[in-house]
Design a protein around this motif. Structure first.
Motif, PDB file in Angstrom:
ATOM      1  N   UNK A 129      10.420  12.935  -6.645  1.00  0.00           N
ATOM      2  CA  UNK A 129       9.349  11.958  -6.464  1.00  0.00           C
ATOM      3  C   UNK A 129       9.593  11.090  -5.238  1.00  0.00           C
ATOM      4  N   UNK A 130       9.427  11.698  -4.077  1.00  0.00           N
ATOM      5  CA  UNK A 130       9.474  10.959  -2.816  1.00  0.00           C
ATOM      6  C   UNK A 130       8.299  11.447  -1.978  1.00  0.00           C
ATOM      7  N   UNK A 131       7.816  10.611  -1.079  1.00  0.00           N
ATOM      8  CA  UNK A 131       6.662  11.016  -0.270  1.00  0.00           C
ATOM      9  C   UNK A 131       6.882  12.333   0.481  1.00  0.00           C
TER      10      UNK A 131
ATOM     11  N   UNK B 255       0.831  -1.206   0.000  1.00  0.00           N
ATOM     12  CA  UNK B 255       0.000   0.000   0.000  1.00  0.00           C
ATOM     13  C   UNK B 255       0.864   1.255   0.000  1.00  0.00           C
ATOM     14  N   UNK B 256       2.024   1.222   0.663  1.00  0.00           N
ATOM     15  CA  UNK B 256       2.946   2.365   0.614  1.00  0.00           C
ATOM     16  C   UNK B 256       3.468   2.555  -0.806  1.00  0.00           C
ATOM     17  N   UNK B 257       3.811   1.455  -1.478  1.00  0.00           N
ATOM     18  CA  UNK B 257       4.298   1.550  -2.854  1.00  0.00           C
ATOM     19  C   UNK B 257       3.200   2.042  -3.782  1.00  0.00           C
ATOM     20  N   UNK B 258       1.946   1.642  -3.522  1.00  0.00           N
ATOM     21  CA  UNK B 258       0.839   2.082  -4.360  1.00  0.00           C
ATOM     22  C   UNK B 258       0.632   3.589  -4.254  1.00  0.00           C
ATOM     23  N   UNK B 259       0.927   4.177  -3.076  1.00  0.00           N
ATOM     24  CA  UNK B 259       0.789   5.620  -2.921  1.00  0.00           C
ATOM     25  C   UNK B 259       1.688   6.363  -3.904  1.00  0.00           C
TER      26      UNK B 259
ATOM     27  N   UNK C 177       3.717  17.223  -1.639  1.00  0.00           N
ATOM     28  CA  UNK C 177       2.920  18.448  -1.689  1.00  0.00           C
ATOM     29  C   UNK C 177       3.780  19.702  -1.709  1.00  0.00           C
ATOM     30  N   UNK C 178       5.075  19.574  -2.008  1.00  0.00           N
ATOM     31  CA  UNK C 178       6.008  20.694  -1.882  1.00  0.00           C
ATOM     32  C   UNK C 178       6.127  21.574  -3.120  1.00  0.00           C
ATOM     33  N   UNK C 179       5.636  21.111  -4.247  1.00  0.00           N
ATOM     34  CA  UNK C 179       5.851  21.836  -5.502  1.00  0.00           C
ATOM     35  C   UNK C 179       4.533  22.157  -6.184  1.00  0.00           C
ATOM     36  N   UNK C 180       4.484  23.360  -6.759  1.00  0.00           N
ATOM     37  CA  UNK C 180       3.385  23.726  -7.642  1.00  0.00           C
ATOM     38  C   UNK C 180       3.758  23.255  -9.037  1.00  0.00           C
ATOM     39  N   UNK C 181       2.779  22.742  -9.765  1.00  0.00           N
ATOM     40  CA  UNK C 181       3.010  22.264 -11.122  1.00  0.00           C
ATOM     41  C   UNK C 181       2.083  23.019 -12.064  1.00  0.00           C
ATOM     42  N   UNK C 182       2.658  23.489 -13.160  1.00  0.00           N
ATOM     43  CA  UNK C 182       1.839  24.150 -14.169  1.00  0.00           C
ATOM     44  C   UNK C 182       2.359  23.798 -15.557  1.00  0.00           C
ATOM     45  N   UNK C 183       1.464  23.878 -16.522  1.00  0.00           N
ATOM     46  CA  UNK C 183       1.821  23.668 -17.916  1.00  0.00           C
ATOM     47  C   UNK C 183       1.581  24.992 -18.629  1.00  0.00           C
TER      48      UNK C 183
ATOM     49  N   UNK D 228       3.862  12.006  -8.509  1.00  0.00           N
ATOM     50  CA  UNK D 228       3.258  13.335  -8.540  1.00  0.00           C
ATOM     51  C   UNK D 228       3.978  14.313  -9.472  1.00  0.00           C
ATOM     52  N   UNK D 229       5.243  14.034  -9.792  1.00  0.00           N
ATOM     53  CA  UNK D 229       6.035  14.945 -10.610  1.00  0.00           C
ATOM     54  C   UNK D 229       6.694  14.180 -11.754  1.00  0.00           C
TER      55      UNK D 229
END
Length: 186
Positions: free
Chosen positions: A87-89, A22-26, A93-99, A31-32
């Motif tokens: 890409x670590x837990x 379940x940790x790996x599934x997270x 939530x530390x980065x804003x992402x935009x395109x 996220x990046x």
């Protein structure tokens, strides 16, 4: 009694495997941008060794060379890109992402702490054509800023060239500037 202990042991193993999966599934859906995986893939596409035109500069003294380099040698030169992977837990939530047009941008949120300040992935015809990163480490006595870029051939999509520049400043000392670059001779 022995049978009961075996059942308990089997149950504990199953539960621990379930928690680990379940940790790996997270983190299964990253996220990046998968910088580490992408660089690994691009390195694997290179032959075992390639002819490189290299440049290095330390405090404005420059040296130019041409030499054969293995994939592992190139990987060491690109280590800063591995250090920039977010890409670590702990960074989820530390980065804003935009395109913006053809750019995917990950930028550190103002209230967050992290060495990677910004990552810009450039796309051309739905393929990654370049990656730029800016990293910074700062404390009372020391400041280090690194700007690194890697570009990919528009024809082969393989690594074409890269540049890494670091400026370090220690309190009460002159800054040091180190820059190195490599270009694969095709």
């Amino acid at each position: 009694m022995r049978l009961r202990n075996s059942f308990i042991l089997a149950f504990l193993i199953l539960v621990s495997c379930d928690v680990a999966s379940s940790r790996n599934a997270e983190m299964e859906v990253l996220p990046y941008f998968d910088l580490k995986g992408f660089i690994d893939q691009k390195l694997a596409e290179l032959p075992d060794s390639v002819q490189m035109a290299k440049s290095s500069r330390i405090n404005w003294e420059e040296a130019l060379t041409s030499k054969r380099m293995s994939r592992e040698d190139i990987r060491k030169e690109l280590e800063v890109f591995y250090e920039a992977d977010i890409n670590s837990p702990s960074f989820a939530q530390s980065y804003d992402t935009e395109v913006v047009k053809r750019y995917l941008i990950h930028k550190l949120k103002p209230e967050e702490k992290g060495r990677l300040q910004e990552m810009i992935i450039t796309y051309t015809d739905d393929e990654v054509s370049g990656i730029q990163i800016k990293m910074k480490k700062d404390n009372t006595f020391y400041t280090s800023t690194t700007i690194a870029e890697i570009y990919f051939s528009g024809v082969s999509q393989k690594i074409d060239h890269y540049n890494v520049e670091t400026t370090q400043k220690i309190l009460l000392m002159d800054p040091n500037n180190i820059r190195y670059s490599g270009s694969i001779k095709q």
